[in-house]
Scaffold this motif. Structure first.
Motif, PDB file in Angstrom:
ATOM      1  N   ARG A  31       0.798  -1.220   0.000  1.00  0.00           N
ATOM      2  CA  ARG A  31       0.000   0.000   0.000  1.00  0.00           C
ATOM      3  C   ARG A  31       0.836   1.278   0.000  1.00  0.00           C
ATOM      4  O   ARG A  31       0.284   2.363  -0.213  1.00  0.00           O
ATOM      5  CB  ARG A  31      -0.951  -0.001   1.204  1.00  0.00           C
ATOM      6  CG  ARG A  31      -2.021  -1.090   1.118  1.00  0.00           C
ATOM      7  CD  ARG A  31      -2.843  -0.973  -0.165  1.00  0.00           C
ATOM      8  NE  ARG A  31      -3.843  -2.010  -0.248  1.00  0.00           N
ATOM      9  CZ  ARG A  31      -5.107  -1.886   0.164  1.00  0.00           C
ATOM     10  NH1 ARG A  31      -5.513  -0.734   0.676  1.00  0.00           N
ATOM     11  NH2 ARG A  31      -5.944  -2.887   0.060  1.00  0.00           N
ATOM     12  N   MET A  32       2.127   1.182   0.284  1.00  0.00           N
ATOM     13  CA  MET A  32       2.941   2.400   0.192  1.00  0.00           C
ATOM     14  C   MET A  32       3.512   2.561  -1.220  1.00  0.00           C
ATOM     15  O   MET A  32       4.192   3.532  -1.521  1.00  0.00           O
ATOM     16  CB  MET A  32       4.066   2.406   1.237  1.00  0.00           C
ATOM     17  CG  MET A  32       5.196   1.447   0.990  1.00  0.00           C
ATOM     18  SD  MET A  32       6.365   1.469   2.380  1.00  0.00           S
ATOM     19  CE  MET A  32       7.747   0.550   1.662  1.00  0.00           C
ATOM     20  N   HIS A  33       3.185   1.613  -2.083  1.00  0.00           N
ATOM     21  CA  HIS A  33       3.646   1.679  -3.473  1.00  0.00           C
ATOM     22  C   HIS A  33       2.875   2.749  -4.244  1.00  0.00           C
ATOM     23  O   HIS A  33       1.706   3.011  -3.979  1.00  0.00           O
ATOM     24  CB  HIS A  33       3.446   0.325  -4.148  1.00  0.00           C
ATOM     25  CG  HIS A  33       3.825   0.324  -5.592  1.00  0.00           C
ATOM     26  ND1 HIS A  33       5.133   0.376  -6.023  1.00  0.00           N
ATOM     27  CD2 HIS A  33       3.057   0.320  -6.720  1.00  0.00           C
ATOM     28  CE1 HIS A  33       5.170   0.380  -7.344  1.00  0.00           C
ATOM     29  NE2 HIS A  33       3.918   0.357  -7.793  1.00  0.00           N
ATOM     30  N   SER A  34       3.555   3.387  -5.155  1.00  0.00           N
ATOM     31  CA  SER A  34       2.904   4.346  -6.043  1.00  0.00           C
ATOM     32  C   SER A  34       3.505   4.214  -7.433  1.00  0.00           C
ATOM     33  O   SER A  34       4.723   4.287  -7.609  1.00  0.00           O
ATOM     34  CB  SER A  34       3.090   5.781  -5.532  1.00  0.00           C
ATOM     35  OG  SER A  34       2.665   6.709  -6.503  1.00  0.00           O
ATOM     36  N   ASP A  35       2.647   3.999  -8.435  1.00  0.00           N
ATOM     37  CA  ASP A  35       3.120   3.882  -9.818  1.00  0.00           C
ATOM     38  C   ASP A  35       3.579   5.227 -10.378  1.00  0.00           C
ATOM     39  O   ASP A  35       4.417   5.279 -11.277  1.00  0.00           O
ATOM     40  CB  ASP A  35       2.002   3.332 -10.719  1.00  0.00           C
ATOM     41  CG  ASP A  35       1.705   1.875 -10.417  1.00  0.00           C
ATOM     42  OD1 ASP A  35       2.655   1.137 -10.075  1.00  0.00           O
ATOM     43  OD2 ASP A  35       0.521   1.484 -10.499  1.00  0.00           O
TER      44      ASP A  35
END
Length: 332
Positions: A31-35
């Motif tokens: 959930r801390m991932h960002s594309d």
């Protein structure tokens, strides 16, 4: 010869909840991932993976397990709690102009203030997404109220920290806001998601509230008598940052006019000179405020332990009991 390895209470709790904590760690990374904004996972990872104890999400998992929960929503809730905590740390370091957190450079120092604030906002948003996924309006209410209380506590601290009129009741209000609110929300939400009885949910809230207060009072005391290599802070940082914490509040309450003038110059006006920290420590020693502060921390730890008596007999309950004792044993 048998050798007994004695571990710290939070380590025992982490071991008992190892599978759930591993699931929380996986969800944190997902959930801390960002594309679109790679700086988000960079900054979040810097703080999340800095070796913190993950105490707050552990409290959510512990409360759910103690209450007999069999589902999976406690993983999302624990992750939401950790994201709220991480977001507040990012914001706090900007407000306090901090350069060190857990012995490492802060995100605002490595990147910049704007990035820290915006990534903190992102984590708050992520936490609300996770709350909604539980499908529990009451859980959403508990954690959203805690988020508002935390922000309110930080704003109150900003105005009260350098005001010598700040007394112990205002200090307690600040502590309940900036620290205890998330502890109590973490434990209360764990009980609610497990559909524990109202008596047990109230006991879990009371435990988290008292534990959080004991934790913060102990932290404030360690600032003046702790080992900097263990705390990651220099002794007297709160004094240098002009923060009115409990040991100083107690000394100000007993100050002579001359001593009051010293506190006014160093805390209210921020006119600090070489030797002022030693003078501050001498005044705290004169009125034995460090000992009095320790007694307050111990009293709150006992309140946390008393709250546990309303909860089921369980190894997790025993660990939570030991954890509240450990919070103040750090002061030895």
């Amino acid at each position: 010869m048998n050798i007994t390895i004695v571990t710290k209470p939070h380590d025992r709790l982490a071991s008992a909840l190892s599978e759930e904590m591993a699931a929380v760690d996986r969800l944190i990374r997902a959930r801390m991932h960002s594309d679109h904004a790679p700086r988000i996972p960079e900054i979040t990872a810097h703080l999340v993976e800095a070796g913190g104890k993950r105490l707050r999400p552990m409290l959510t998992l512990a409360a759910a397990k103690l209450s007999g929960y069999q589902g999976e929503h406690h993983i999302g809730l624990a992750t939401a709690v950790e994201f709220i905590h991480t977001a507040t740390l990012l914001h706090d370091d900007v407000v306090d102009e901090s350069e060190k957190r857990r012995g490492r450079p802060t995100a605002n120092l490595l990147w910049d203030n704007k990035s820290s604030v915006l990534v903190g906002d992102y984590l708050f948003s992520r936490s609300f997404q996770l709350m909604v996924e539980t499908g529990s309006l009451r859980v959403l209410e508990i954690l959203s109220n805690a988020s508002a209380t935390i922000s309110e506590g930080e704003v109150l601290q900003m105005t009260a920290a350098t005001d010598l009129r700040t007394d112990e009741s205002v200090y307690l209000q600040v502590v309940r806001g900036k620290t205890a609110a998330l502890f109590s929300a973490a434990t209360e939400a764990g009980g609610v998601i497990a559909q524990a009885s109202e008596t047990e949910v109230k006991a879990l809230f009371d435990y988290g509230d008292a534990l959080g207060i004991a934790f913060q009072i102990a932290d404030d005391l360690l600032d003046y008598q702790g080992d900097s290599s263990a705390t990651g802070k220099n002794v007297g940082d709160d004094f240098r940052e002009r923060k009115l914490t409990l040991p100083v509040i107690k000394a100000v309450a007993k100050a002579t006019p001359e001593e009051h003038a010293f506190w006014k110059r160093t805390i209210e006006k921020g006119q600090q000179e070489d030797g002022d920290l030693d003078q501050a420590l001498a005044l705290m020693a004169k009125y034995d405020t460090l000992t009095a502060t320790r007694r307050d921390a111990e009293a709150w730890a006992k309140k946390a332990q008393a709250a546990l008596t309303a909860l089921p007999d369980h190894e997790i309950r025993d660990m939570l009991h030991d954890l509240s004792a450990y919070v103040v044993s750090r002061l030895s």
